[in-house]
Write a protein that holds these residues in place. Structure first.
Motif, mmCIF file in Angstrom:
data_model
loop_
_atom_site.group_PDB
_atom_site.id
_atom_site.type_symbol
_atom_site.label_atom_id
_atom_site.label_comp_id
_atom_site.label_asym_id
_atom_site.label_seq_id
_atom_site.Cartn_x
_atom_site.Cartn_y
_atom_site.Cartn_z
ATOM 1 N N PHE A 23 0.804 -1.292 0.088
ATOM 2 C CA PHE A 23 -0.027 0.099 -0.079
ATOM 3 C C PHE A 23 0.804 1.225 -0.088
ATOM 4 N N VAL A 72 -1.597 -1.060 -4.001
ATOM 5 C CA VAL A 72 -2.680 -0.286 -3.964
ATOM 6 C C VAL A 72 -2.018 1.183 -3.819
ATOM 7 N N LEU A 74 -3.494 5.100 -2.556
ATOM 8 C CA LEU A 74 -4.314 5.701 -1.882
ATOM 9 C C LEU A 74 -4.167 7.191 -1.866
ATOM 10 N N SER A 77 -10.031 11.693 -1.222
ATOM 11 C CA SER A 77 -10.777 11.480 -2.302
ATOM 12 C C SER A 77 -11.092 12.918 -3.291
ATOM 13 N N ASP A 85 -9.707 7.866 -2.280
ATOM 14 C CA ASP A 85 -9.530 7.429 -3.565
ATOM 15 C C ASP A 85 -8.893 6.122 -3.693
ATOM 16 N N TYR A 86 -9.187 5.076 -4.082
ATOM 17 C CA TYR A 86 -8.591 3.706 -4.047
ATOM 18 C C TYR A 86 -8.310 3.132 -5.495
ATOM 19 N N ASN A 103 -10.933 -4.221 -9.637
ATOM 20 C CA ASN A 103 -10.752 -3.940 -8.117
ATOM 21 C C ASN A 103 -10.219 -5.185 -7.476
ATOM 22 N N THR A 108 -9.715 -4.407 -0.513
ATOM 23 C CA THR A 108 -10.714 -3.358 -0.045
ATOM 24 C C THR A 108 -10.982 -3.389 1.529
ATOM 25 N N VAL A 111 -8.393 -1.044 3.055
ATOM 26 C CA VAL A 111 -8.189 0.240 2.460
ATOM 27 C C VAL A 111 -8.783 1.108 3.673
ATOM 28 N N ALA A 115 -6.309 4.124 5.293
ATOM 29 C CA ALA A 115 -6.765 5.414 5.156
ATOM 30 C C ALA A 115 -6.779 6.032 6.510
ATOM 31 N N ILE A 136 -15.285 4.845 0.444
ATOM 32 C CA ILE A 136 -14.130 4.721 -0.639
ATOM 33 C C ILE A 136 -14.774 4.864 -1.944
ATOM 34 N N GLN A 138 -13.427 3.620 -5.567
ATOM 35 C CA GLN A 138 -12.978 2.725 -6.316
ATOM 36 C C GLN A 138 -12.650 3.460 -7.469
#
Length: 393
Positions: A23, A72, A74, A77, A85-86, A103, A108, A111, A115, A136, A138
């Motif tokens: 991540f 991932v 991140l 958003s 935002d993922y 995805n 998930t 995430v 975050a 989230i 995606q």
């Protein structure tokens, strides 16, 4: 001869569901990799250890299987009423390719926790004790996902007694809601317009297939039609080159029929989507852990392949497809579960069982699904920096 030194990049290695991945915060990536493109792909390939002709990813963070070959990215958003935002990248093991077409439902689950810990969620949205609701966005599939993250003393709670088949140790339960999971960019969640199609596959024949785009594009066929029972474990299929070739042939022709690609050649380069899965009515079997699963414990059996190999458990996004298809009378998944109306389904997979819920309604001749819900768990395994040669990207 001079050599370029390694660079170090802040990163966190996390388990989410039955997957593991590296991540990153978008802002922590090298400037050249903060936008989509060849440099970003090259960086992630080197981080994970691909392409590796040995298939082991020894010189990277991957584990030589699709469920561990993941990345991932991140950021806060850019969408109204969302927290993070993922963006998910499925890294090919043996090819120089990062697939951004879908995805990862398992990751998930991690995430929301990342975050919060990374400061990407406003502090006022995080209770001192209770459950934080992380909204989230995606990015890959342009959908909303809601994660329910347990909080203790103002921090993410990772330990607990929730058990998930396919994961050895218990952890805190994370409920994940996939909102409006069907792909509505091209109209129906059934791209062909049918709940069941006759899929013609050269060299194999014509098979009944349910092709659905919910959670992730998935092609379902009946186990019995391809010579299986639905009780298979990884060694039964992954050690059989002919079987793997057969499944890939089914997958690429399903991709063309679904309109995801223009040709089987193009589908061969898009490894992450669609998924290919086979279903069967319940029967007794022994899971890979040695756990006995009785026919009465489940509604149906499902086996799914990811990146060309039978998955050791079940991909989270494929579970969304399973739950959605099971909720719609007439699909092969619904038929395998005994037919009729249902708002949840409990299915058997190679590592054990999983329950997923979905509610479907018929509106104007089209099936709609408001959300699909499942429980997962997540945990930080390591945090700090990953290092890659400075000339790798």
């Amino acid at each position: 001869m001079s050599h370029v030194p390694q660079v170090k990049i802040p990163a966190t290695y996390m388990r989410g569901g039955t997957s593991k991945g590296v991540f990153f915060r978008l802002d922590d990536l090298p400037q050249v990799a903060q936008t989509p493109g060849a440099a970003r792909d090259a960086l992630l390939l080197r981080v994970i250890g691909s392409p590796d002709p040995y298939g082991k990813q020894i010189d990277g963070m991957g584990g030589g299987v699709s469920s561990n070959s993941k990345s991932v990215i991140l950021s806060r958003s850019t969408q109204p009423d969302h927290d993070v935002d993922y963006l998910f990248g499925q890294v090919s093991i043996d090819k120089p390719f990062v697939d951004w077409s879908g995805n990862c439902g398992n990751l998930t689950a991690a995430v929301g926790a990342f975050a919060i810990s990374a400061g990407l969620v406003d502090a006022e949205r995080i209770p001192q004790n209770g459950t934080a609701i992380v909204r989230i966005w995606q990015v890959n599939i342009q959908k909303t996902i809601i994660a329910h993250i347990p909080i203790t003393d103002g921090a993410v709670q990772e330990t607990g007694d929730f058990e998930l088949d396919g994961v050895t140790f218990p952890a805190a339960e994370v409920q994940v809601e996939f909102m409006d999971p069907a792909d509505d960019s091209g109209g129906s969640m059934f791209p062909t317009g049918n709940l069941v199609d006759d899929l013609e596959v050269p060299g194999i024949g014509t098979l009944k297939a349910t092709m659905i785009n919910a959670g992730i594009p998935t092609v379902f066929v009946n186990a019995d039609d391809i010579g299986y029972t639905g009780t298979e474990l990884q060694d039964d299929i992954n050690g059989d080159p002919k079987a793997l070739a057969m499944f890939e042939t089914l997958r690429v022709h399903g991709a063309v029929r679904m309109g995801l690609v223009q040709s089987v050649e193009e589908a061969g380069q898009r490894q992450h989507t669609p998924k290919i899965a086979f279903v069967a009515p319940p029967r007794d079997y022994v899971a890979s852990s040695g756990k006995k699963v009785a026919a009465g414990d489940v509604d149906l059996l499902v086996r799914a392949l990811s990146m060309g190999k039978l998955h050791h458990a079940m991909m989270g996004t494929a579970a969304v497809a399973i739950g959605t298809a099971a909720a719609i009378p007439g699909t092969l998944v619904n038929q395998a579960a005994g037919g009729g109306d249902r708002t949840s389904v409990h299915f058997g997979h190679p590592s054990g069982t999983l329950r997923v819920g979905a509610e479907a309604t018929l509106e104007g001749g089209e099936w709609k699904v408001v959300k699909a819900v499942m429980s997962r768990s997540a945990r930080v395994l390591m945090e700090g920096w990953v290092r890659v040669p400075g000339d790798a990207f």
